[in-house]
Design a protein around this motif. Structure first.
Motif, PDB file in Angstrom:
ATOM      1  N   GLN A   1      10.998 -26.759 -44.294  1.00  0.00           N
ATOM      2  CA  GLN A   1      10.593 -25.432 -43.800  1.00  0.00           C
ATOM      3  C   GLN A   1       9.071 -25.211 -43.872  1.00  0.00           C
ATOM      4  O   GLN A   1       8.552 -24.265 -43.278  1.00  0.00           O
ATOM      5  CB  GLN A   1      11.292 -24.330 -44.605  1.00  0.00           C
ATOM      6  N   ASP A   2       8.351 -26.066 -44.584  1.00  0.00           N
ATOM      7  CA  ASP A   2       6.904 -25.900 -44.759  1.00  0.00           C
ATOM      8  C   ASP A   2       6.096 -26.500 -43.596  1.00  0.00           C
ATOM      9  O   ASP A   2       4.865 -26.553 -43.666  1.00  0.00           O
ATOM     10  CB  ASP A   2       6.446 -26.563 -46.068  1.00  0.00           C
ATOM     11  N   TYR A   3       6.796 -26.956 -42.566  1.00  0.00           N
ATOM     12  CA  TYR A   3       6.152 -27.667 -41.451  1.00  0.00           C
ATOM     13  C   TYR A   3       4.846 -27.032 -40.996  1.00  0.00           C
ATOM     14  O   TYR A   3       3.778 -27.635 -41.116  1.00  0.00           O
ATOM     15  CB  TYR A   3       7.153 -27.773 -40.288  1.00  0.00           C
TER      16      TYR A   3
ATOM     17  N   VAL B   1       3.425 -28.150 -52.516  1.00  0.00           N
ATOM     18  CA  VAL B   1       2.745 -26.996 -51.911  1.00  0.00           C
ATOM     19  C   VAL B   1       2.627 -25.896 -52.957  1.00  0.00           C
ATOM     20  O   VAL B   1       3.486 -25.769 -53.824  1.00  0.00           O
ATOM     21  CB  VAL B   1       3.502 -26.395 -50.696  1.00  0.00           C
ATOM     22  N   ILE B   2       1.541 -25.114 -52.826  1.00  0.00           N
ATOM     23  CA  ILE B   2       1.471 -23.814 -53.500  1.00  0.00           C
ATOM     24  C   ILE B   2       1.730 -22.794 -52.401  1.00  0.00           C
ATOM     25  O   ILE B   2       1.091 -22.831 -51.337  1.00  0.00           O
ATOM     26  CB  ILE B   2       0.102 -23.566 -54.158  1.00  0.00           C
ATOM     27  N   VAL B   3       2.695 -21.890 -52.637  1.00  0.00           N
ATOM     28  CA  VAL B   3       3.095 -20.902 -51.639  1.00  0.00           C
ATOM     29  C   VAL B   3       2.768 -19.505 -52.167  1.00  0.00           C
ATOM     30  O   VAL B   3       2.967 -19.224 -53.351  1.00  0.00           O
ATOM     31  CB  VAL B   3       4.609 -21.033 -51.342  1.00  0.00           C
ATOM     32  N   GLU B   4       2.241 -18.648 -51.264  1.00  0.00           N
ATOM     33  CA  GLU B   4       2.033 -17.233 -51.608  1.00  0.00           C
ATOM     34  C   GLU B   4       3.380 -16.515 -51.454  1.00  0.00           C
ATOM     35  O   GLU B   4       3.934 -16.474 -50.343  1.00  0.00           O
ATOM     36  CB  GLU B   4       0.978 -16.616 -50.677  1.00  0.00           C
ATOM     37  N   ASP B   5       3.905 -15.971 -52.557  1.00  0.00           N
ATOM     38  CA  ASP B   5       5.278 -15.440 -52.541  1.00  0.00           C
ATOM     39  C   ASP B   5       5.454 -14.305 -51.524  1.00  0.00           C
ATOM     40  O   ASP B   5       6.448 -14.263 -50.810  1.00  0.00           O
ATOM     41  CB  ASP B   5       5.671 -14.933 -53.938  1.00  0.00           C
ATOM     42  N   SER B   6       4.476 -13.396 -51.443  1.00  0.00           N
ATOM     43  CA  SER B   6       4.658 -12.184 -50.633  1.00  0.00           C
ATOM     44  C   SER B   6       4.707 -12.493 -49.138  1.00  0.00           C
ATOM     45  O   SER B   6       5.362 -11.784 -48.384  1.00  0.00           O
ATOM     46  CB  SER B   6       3.537 -11.186 -50.918  1.00  0.00           C
TER      47      SER B   6
END
Ligand code: ACO
Length: 156
Positions: free
Chosen positions: A16-18, A63-68
């Motif tokens: 999903q991070d494509y 990956v580091i993902v921004e939650d919001s």
């Protein structure tokens, strides 16, 4: 242990991070045309390659993902190399580090490097190495790395 700031998560790359990963990597270098299908099969390949001993992943793409927002803020990989020397030792190679331009300067790059280093050491590596541009030496020094040797290459 690596501490993740409030509002962000760090985890292995998923299919999903494509879009987010491709966008973030394109600030590092040319990514070119990579389809979602190609991305998906490479993620599957990364998730199925294990070293001969100890249930250790060879590829550790994060990956580091921004939650919001779900946005990818940073990405990087540590590849675990199985050697013969040092009693069948393992070496971790940190590769393809990029922090999205809107997320730079918030210590997320340092967090990512600390996490990848921890993954490498917990996998049993006796050292973790990387190649970088001279302009990034100070960044990696702040992450605890020191200069050792010279990178050389032949480019196709
Ligand atoms: N020169 C000197 N110091 C730096 C630099 C730099 N280029 N970049 C960051 N720092 C310092 C910061 O000031 C900070 O210092 P402090 O703790 O004293 O305040 C510390 O290093 C940590 O900085 P972060 O905020 O974690 O850095 P950031 O999240 O912006 O990530 C990175 C740094 C990865 C270099 C980012 O700017 C980036 O993605 N650049 C473009 C792509 C790139 O060059 N990637 C690295 C390729 S090398 C490889 O892949 C192995």
């Amino acid at each position: 242990e690596v501490r993740v700031p409030n509002g962000f998560s760090i985890r292995r790359i998923q299919k999903q991070d494509y879009e987010g990963v491709i966008k973030t990597l394109s600030i590092l270098t040319t990514v070119g045309a990579v389809t979602e299908k190609q991305f998906g099969s490479i993620v599957e390949y990364w998730d199925t390659q294990k070293l001969p001993k100890g249930d250790v992943y060879k590829y550790n793409p994060y990956v580091i993902v921004e939650d919001s927002t779900g946005k990818v803020a940073a990405t990087g990989n540590v590849i675990i190399e199985q050697k013969l020397i040092h009693e069948c030792g393992l070496v971790g190679h940190i590769e393809d580090i990029a922090v999205g331009s809107e997320f730079q300067g918030k210590k997320l790059g340092a967090l990512l490097i600390n996490k990848l280093t921890e993954v490498g050491l917990e996998s049993g590596c006796y050292k973790i190495i990387l190649d970088c541009d001279p302009k990034n030496v100070a960044f990696y020094e702040k992450c605890g790395f020191h200069t050792a040797g010279v990178e050389m290459q032949i480019k196709a």
